[in-house]
Motif scaffolding. Structure first.
Motif: not given
Length: 297
Positions: A168-188
């Protein structure tokens, strides 16, 4: 209650067979700020277009269309040449984007188009699309849980290997988040992996977030325990939304992102007054349907 690209494809929320629906973007809105969720989904307040959001839409459009071409033609030069047509296509579907650049700001618009091209150029540093044949692009998925909550949304890309493994692939035009926000990014992506598991009976082998703003890839290998936890979280978010709907308590959650919120003037945390709830909702709470905004960021 909401209008989204998913509405024409989604199983209807009837309050009996389907008690509610939830997308990862709306789940993120509620966990970030319940009042933001209300403004976007319940009140459906308009938001002014932004260059960042429009860039995400254009880049996603180019990457989707790129795979319509034969493999050898999927080159950086070709992607660059597709930006202006993608912008015209996106703008024709959303008239509000016409206000993003005034007629006297041609240099600003061209600079913004060039920023789209630069973001796309980073994509080719991360993947070679000539060697890929996605099974699905901008793919609508949904799954009805035992709780009668409908999970739904659009996946940027689904790759299926010859042995049946799913990525499953998702494109983001933003920058990679810090480790503190990694879980939130992966929830999607865990949300989408859960839907695929529930509908196909297969746990995706890989979740991949491609951050074109910084040229990074975040990969994660899920398992059944991950997806069961994601299911519990989605259901907990839905129950919290339902409680807020029944009580009328949509609390703001002030934080660092408030400065970018289009609804800040209406937020009581900053001295504003929210608009009233729709009369039908405030009188008799009904089923909760939360649309998906394609998560183009």
């Amino acid at each position: 209650m909401s209008t989204s690209p998913a509405d024409s494809l989604s199983t209807p929320v009837d309050g009996v067979n389907v008690l509610g629906s939830l997308s990862p973007s709306r789940a993120s809105d509620f966990t970030s700020c319940p009042l933001l969720y209300r403004f976007r989904t319940i009140n459906q307040l308009p938001e002014p277009p932004s260059e960042a959001a429009a860039r995400g839409t254009v880049v996603h459009k180019v990457l989707e269309d790129l795979f319509d071409l034969p493999g050898p033609e999927r080159t950086p030069r070709q992607a660059r040449s597709m930006v202006e047509q993608a912008w015209e296509d996106v703008r024709s579907l959303d008239p509000a984007l016409a206000t993003l650049f005034t007629s006297g700001a041609d240099d600003a618009e061209e600079g913004w188009l060039e920023s789209c091209r630069q973001v796309l150029r980073r994509y080719f540093d991360l993947e070679d699309p000539r060697r890929l044949e996605p099974a699905e692009r901008e793919h609508y998925v949904e799954a009805l849980l035992d709780s009668k909550l409908l999970l739904r949304g659009f996946i940027d890309r689904v790759d299926v290997a010859a042995d049946g493994r799913i990525r499953v692939v998702d494109y983001k035009t933003s920058r990679i988040p810090s480790e503190a926000y990694e879980a939130k990014a992966l929830f999607q992506l865990k949300f989408y992996a859960l839907v695929i598991w529930r509908t196909r009976g297969v746990v995706p082998a890989m979740l991949q977030l491609i951050y074109l703003g910084s040229g990074d890839i975040l990969r994660y290998v899920p398992d059944e325990a991950d997806l069961l936890a994601t299911e519990r979280k989605a259901e907990a978010i839905w129950r919290a939304i339902r409680t807020a709907q029944e009580t009328g308590e949509w609390q703001p959650n002030p934080g660092k992102l408030c400065g970018w919120c289009a609804h800040k003037p209406l937020c009581p945390a900053f001295g504003g007054t929210p608009p009233p709830l729709p009369a039908a909702l405030s009188a008799t709470p009904g089923p909760v349907a939360a649309g998906d905004d394609l998560d183009l960021d």
